[in-house]
Design a protein around this motif. Structure first.
Motif, short mmCIF file in Angstrom:
data_model
loop_
_atom_site.label_atom_id
_atom_site.label_comp_id
_atom_site.label_asym_id
_atom_site.label_seq_id
_atom_site.Cartn_x
_atom_site.Cartn_y
_atom_site.Cartn_z
N GLY A 1 -6.32 74.67 -16.00
CA GLY A 1 -5.86 74.97 -14.64
C GLY A 1 -4.68 74.10 -14.22
O GLY A 1 -4.38 73.08 -14.84
N HIS A 2 -4.03 74.54 -13.17
CA HIS A 2 -2.87 73.82 -12.65
C HIS A 2 -3.35 72.62 -11.82
O HIS A 2 -3.28 72.64 -10.58
CB HIS A 2 -2.01 74.75 -11.81
N MET A 3 -3.84 71.60 -12.51
CA MET A 3 -4.47 70.47 -11.82
C MET A 3 -3.49 69.75 -10.89
O MET A 3 -3.90 69.19 -9.88
CB MET A 3 -5.04 69.49 -12.85
N GLY A 4 -2.23 69.79 -11.23
CA GLY A 4 -1.24 69.11 -10.40
C GLY A 4 -1.04 69.75 -9.05
O GLY A 4 -0.35 69.19 -8.19
N HIS A 5 -1.62 70.93 -8.85
CA HIS A 5 -1.44 71.62 -7.58
C HIS A 5 -2.73 71.73 -6.79
O HIS A 5 -2.80 72.47 -5.80
CB HIS A 5 -0.86 73.02 -7.83
N VAL A 6 -3.75 71.02 -7.23
CA VAL A 6 -5.01 71.04 -6.48
C VAL A 6 -4.83 70.19 -5.22
O VAL A 6 -4.35 69.06 -5.29
CB VAL A 6 -6.17 70.49 -7.34
N ARG A 7 -5.21 70.73 -4.09
CA ARG A 7 -5.16 70.01 -2.82
C ARG A 7 -6.55 70.01 -2.21
O ARG A 7 -7.30 70.96 -2.37
CB ARG A 7 -4.20 70.69 -1.82
#
Ligand code: SF4
Length: 523
Positions: A477-483
């Motif tokens: 998953g796009h972990m850098g975009h988890v908020r």
């Protein structure tokens, strides 16, 4: 362009600021226009105007998604509903802390990932029962999608495979009839893309209306005109349907045989599919009822069960008859007896007639005894209200899957392994077996105005993928975009990945307080 969207009192517009971003400039565009790249149409939008889909607009030089993101909040235990308004009507969110495992960010109003490789606009972390979770939220653009419509009625709608038209264009067809219902398959990629431009436009408009629980009229070739509205009674040929039949004619005989015993000497339940004759039917035999002497028209299937007693229509039991005696072929007067009592009734109890044999062994209409009328009333009582059910069926394509992970097959596998829960606007979605991610959802359970369109033409619909944070990491998953949900509520969760480098984020504090992952680079 509404600021607030409500869903049957179950959800309110979030108080999120509108997601805003500057747009890339196409060199040929007029200076005050901006280009929207949220779908392949690439509208060039003038200041103060909206794009072709009315979903994006140019607000003082910034591209904005005009509808707010919709949030749902879980109801308290004991409530008669599962979700409640995020903020009570008329109130405003005061910015206080929220029980994050109670609030759900839906895809409604969230924006898309087009042109596919961008991470989903909202990838929200939360906690559920102490477990770290993540929900990937987006508005999917569905070119491959259709509506499966179940219409509870006995009335003849049209032959199987007949074309269905809306405003003169072919938008679908009649498919198999089911138990007490007739089914339509509407929309689909062939009508959206395979016909004329007008056919595609009318098809997508019809799908949006029905998906958004509005009424739409269709005409069935060789059949009826039907007004369809999700969770409302169908209107067939101008008549609002009331009852969904209790069962076929044979089932109705079986269910009520004992209640008719002693009150009638023969009962015929008229049905376009399977007409039942009580004393010949197994139910009558088991009750030792004396065989009657009438022979029904049509093709005998098994004792007391007859097919094709008449043509289909809008009369008794979905046949074209108004006179029930017209389906009686012969009457053996050598076996009949004066005083024989015959009830003829339809599968909903809507049509009924009582006859008694006179001394000349001729059937005479007579006043129905109260006890018999009570059983007929019970047939009606056991009919459920007739409704239209509209199910959206869509295939999660490139933009949806790539918005979740760089390696989409891992998402597909995780869904098949029940590691990922799929919802559409917070409503549970059924994922079809086999390849791909083909989801089906009851539009009646989705928030109001969940569906939109783009002129490609295609349907825009919300979709959310929820899973454990650890599983999200495992599937790339796009972990850098988890908020965090808290951050999402305060700032939105937009990112600029996938946008041209000239694009800047309008939110002043976008580079602050990213609890998970790394802050995005500003252009
Ligand atoms: S039609 Fe497509 S490009 Fe035009 S505003 Fe809507 S999403 Fe943007």
């Amino acid at each position: 362009m509404s600021e607030h969207t409500k869903t049957d009192g179950l959800a309110l517009a979030s108080p999120l600021p509108k997601a805003e971003r500057s747009a890339p400039r196409n060199e040929r565009m007029a200076g005050d226009k901006i280009e929207c790249n949220a779908c392949p149409v690439l509208c060039q939008i003038s200041r103060g105007k909206a794009g072709a889909c009315d979903r994006y607009a140019n607000a003082d030089g910034l591209l904005v998604r005009v509808d707010p993101v919709l949030l749902l909040r879980r109801a308290q235990a004991g409530s008669d509903t599962t979700v409640v308004p995020f903020v009570p009507e008329g109130a405003a969110w005061q910015g206080g802390l929220l029980p994050t495992d109670d609030v759900f960010v839906t895809g409604v109003g969230s924006s898309t990932t087009y042109p596919d490789y961008k991470p989903a606009p909202f990838i929200v972390s939360s906690q559920a029962d102490g477990v770290d979770m993540v929900t990937v939220v987006t508005e999917g653009i569905f070119s491959y999608c259709s509506l499966k419509v179940k219409i509870d009625t006995d009335r003849w709608l049209g032959p199987e495979r007949a074309l269905v038209r809306h405003r003169g264009e072919v938008v679908g067809h009649v498919t198999t009839a089911e138990y007490g219902s007739q089914m339509l398959s509407l929309g689909g990629v062939h009508h959206l893309t395979g016909g004329s431009k007008k056919e595609g436009r009318i098809t997508v408009e019809m799908m949006e209306m029905m998906g958004n629980k509005q009424a739409a009229e269709v005409q069935i070739e060789g059949g009826a005109t039907v007004v369809i509205q999700a969770n409302r009674a169908p209107i067939v040929g101008g008549v609002e349907e009331q009852r969904m039949r209790v069962g076929c004619g044979s089932a109705t005989i079986g269910i009520f045989a004992k209640q008719f015993w002693g009150l009638a000497d023969e009962v015929v339940v008229v049905d376009d599919h399977i007409t039942g004759v009580l004393t010949e039917h197994q139910a009558g035999r088991c009750l030792d009822m004396r065989r009657s002497v009438l022979k029904i028209r049509g093709r005998k299937s098994t004792p007391g069960r007859y097919f094709q007693v008449a043509n289909p229509g809008t009369g008794w039991g979905g046949t074209d008859i108004d006179d029930p005696l017209s389906i009686i072929e012969t009457w053996d007067t050598s076996q009949a007896w004066p005083g024989l009592r015959l009830l003829m009734v339809s599968t909903t109890g809507e049509h009924k007639a009582w006859f008694v044999l006179d001394e000349d062994l001729a059937l005479q209409p007579a006043a129905m005894p109260v006890e018999v009328a009570a059983v007929v009333a019970r047939i009606g009582e056991n009919c459920e209200p007739a409704l239209c059910s509209v199910l959206f069926l869509g295939g999660a394509g490139g933009s949806l899957r790539a918005g979740v992970t760089d390696n989409p097959v891992l998402l597909t596998r995780a869904i098949k392994n029940a590691l990922v829960n799929v919802t559409c606007g917070g409503a549970p979605a059924y994922v079809w077996p086999g390849g791909g991610i083909t989801v089906m959802v009851d539009v009646a359970r989705m928030p109001e105005r969940s569906f939109g369109t783009v002129p490609t033409p295609a349907i825009v619909a919300p979709i959310e993928f929820s899973m454990r944070m650890a599983d999200y990491q495992r599937l790339g998953g796009h972990m850098g975009h988890v908020r965090s949900l808290e951050h999402t509520l305060r700032h939105g969760a937009w990112h600029h990945d996938g946008a041209p480098t000239s694009r800047r984020w309008a939110l002043a504090d976008a580079a602050t307080a990213w609890p998970l992952g790394t802050p995005p680079m500003l252009g």
